[in-house]
Design an enzyme around this catalytic site. Structure first.
Site, PDB file in Angstrom:
ATOM      1  N   ASP A   5       0.859  -1.187   0.000  1.00 12.53           N
ATOM      2  CA  ASP A   5       0.000   0.000   0.000  1.00 12.53           C
ATOM      3  C   ASP A   5       0.892   1.234   0.000  1.00 12.53           C
ATOM      4  OD1 ASP A   5      -2.010  -1.854   0.308  1.00 12.53           O
ATOM      5  OD2 ASP A   5      -2.988  -0.842   1.988  1.00 12.53           O
TER       6      ASP A   5
ATOM      7  N   LYS B  54      -7.110   3.349  -2.850  1.00 14.09           N
ATOM      8  CA  LYS B  54      -7.464   3.287  -1.430  1.00 14.09           C
ATOM      9  C   LYS B  54      -7.690   4.705  -0.924  1.00 14.09           C
ATOM     10  CE  LYS B  54      -5.342   1.995   3.018  1.00 14.09           C
ATOM     11  NZ  LYS B  54      -4.170   1.356   3.662  1.00 14.09           N
TER      12      LYS B  54
ATOM     13  N   LYS C 124     -10.420   0.034  -2.267  1.00 20.92           N
ATOM     14  CA  LYS C 124     -10.260  -0.290  -0.853  1.00 20.92           C
ATOM     15  C   LYS C 124     -10.735   0.892  -0.023  1.00 20.92           C
ATOM     16  CE  LYS C 124      -6.894  -1.402   2.770  1.00 20.92           C
ATOM     17  NZ  LYS C 124      -5.518  -1.866   3.077  1.00 20.92           N
TER      18      LYS C 124
END
Length: 234
Positions: free
Chosen positions: A99, A163, A196
């Protein structure tokens, strides 16, 4: 839409990246908190790079995978240093996903080509090593139009996921993965990238609402994982 009663604890756990990212945690605290995600059967545990070996020990023999953050939580390092950190993470082995935090100041400044180029370099390095890449764009720092541009940057950069949040942004606007933000992202993404939801996901009801909007994963903190999945047991 899926009926709320159709979600078992196991199904909900499969959506969760269990985040253990508090920089003040000791080795013992890291292990204890990582084990929460493992014991509940989360999709992955998400840790800082210096906790990789601890996490690998914790997940051994389980179905829980390992996710590691890069340039967290600011995303403002220059691209070569981000690439070097990704390579160092990958070199430790058994990494499922990374990430990374995008340079969202550049998103706000309209420097989209630079943002896309960085994401593309990161995604190529990850994919060459069979590692997934999620890009955190810190939606609380962005306007609706900037969020749309961020989605486009992630798609053109060939990331696997966009995300929403680090959970560490301290601006005056803190809604995290609100239903409105996720709906905006889903409409802009049009199925071209996974989503996400991270930030302010603290209940089973919110998680189910986000799943029904179409998210593929949710990032939650240590206490929220336990709360959400205990609610699912009930």
């Amino acid at each position: 839409m899926t009926n709320k009663q159709d979600f078992s604890k196991e199904v909900l756990a499969g959506y969760l990246d269990h985040a253990v990212l508090d920089p003040s945690f000791t080795r013992t605290q890291l292990k204890d908190n990582i084990m929460i995600g493992v014991d509940y059967g989360c999709k992955s545990v998400c840790v800082n790079p210096d906790a990789i070996e601890i996490a690998k020990d914790c997940i051994q023999g389980s179905h829980t995978l390992l996710c590691v953050v890069c340039d967290f939580p600011f995303g403002s390092s220059h691209t070569p240093s981000k690439l070097a950190q990704v390579q160092a993470i990958i070199d430790q082995g058994d990494i499922f996903e990374i990430d990374m935090v995008a340079n969202y100041g550049k998103i706000k400044g309209g420097e989209y080509d630079d943002v896309i180029d960085e994401i593309k370099q990161m995604s190529q390095l990850c994919h060459q090593n069979h590692v997934g890449l999620k890009v955190i764009v810190e939606t609380d720092a962005l306007t609706q139009e900037e969020i749309k541009q961020a989605v486009r940057c992630c798609i053109l950069g060939q990331a696997d996921f966009i995300k929403t949040s680090t959970g560490y942004f301290k601006g005056e606007h803190n809604v995290g993965a609100s239903l409105e933000v996720i709906d905006l992202i889903m409409k802009e993404a049009q199925g071209k990238i996974k989503v996400k939801a991270s930030g302010c996901v603290r209940s089973k009801e919110r998680l189910i609402d986000l799943i029904n909007l179409g998210i593929d994963r949710a990032g939650v903190g240590c206490s929220s994982t336990k709360k959400i999945l205990d609610e699912a047991y009930e």
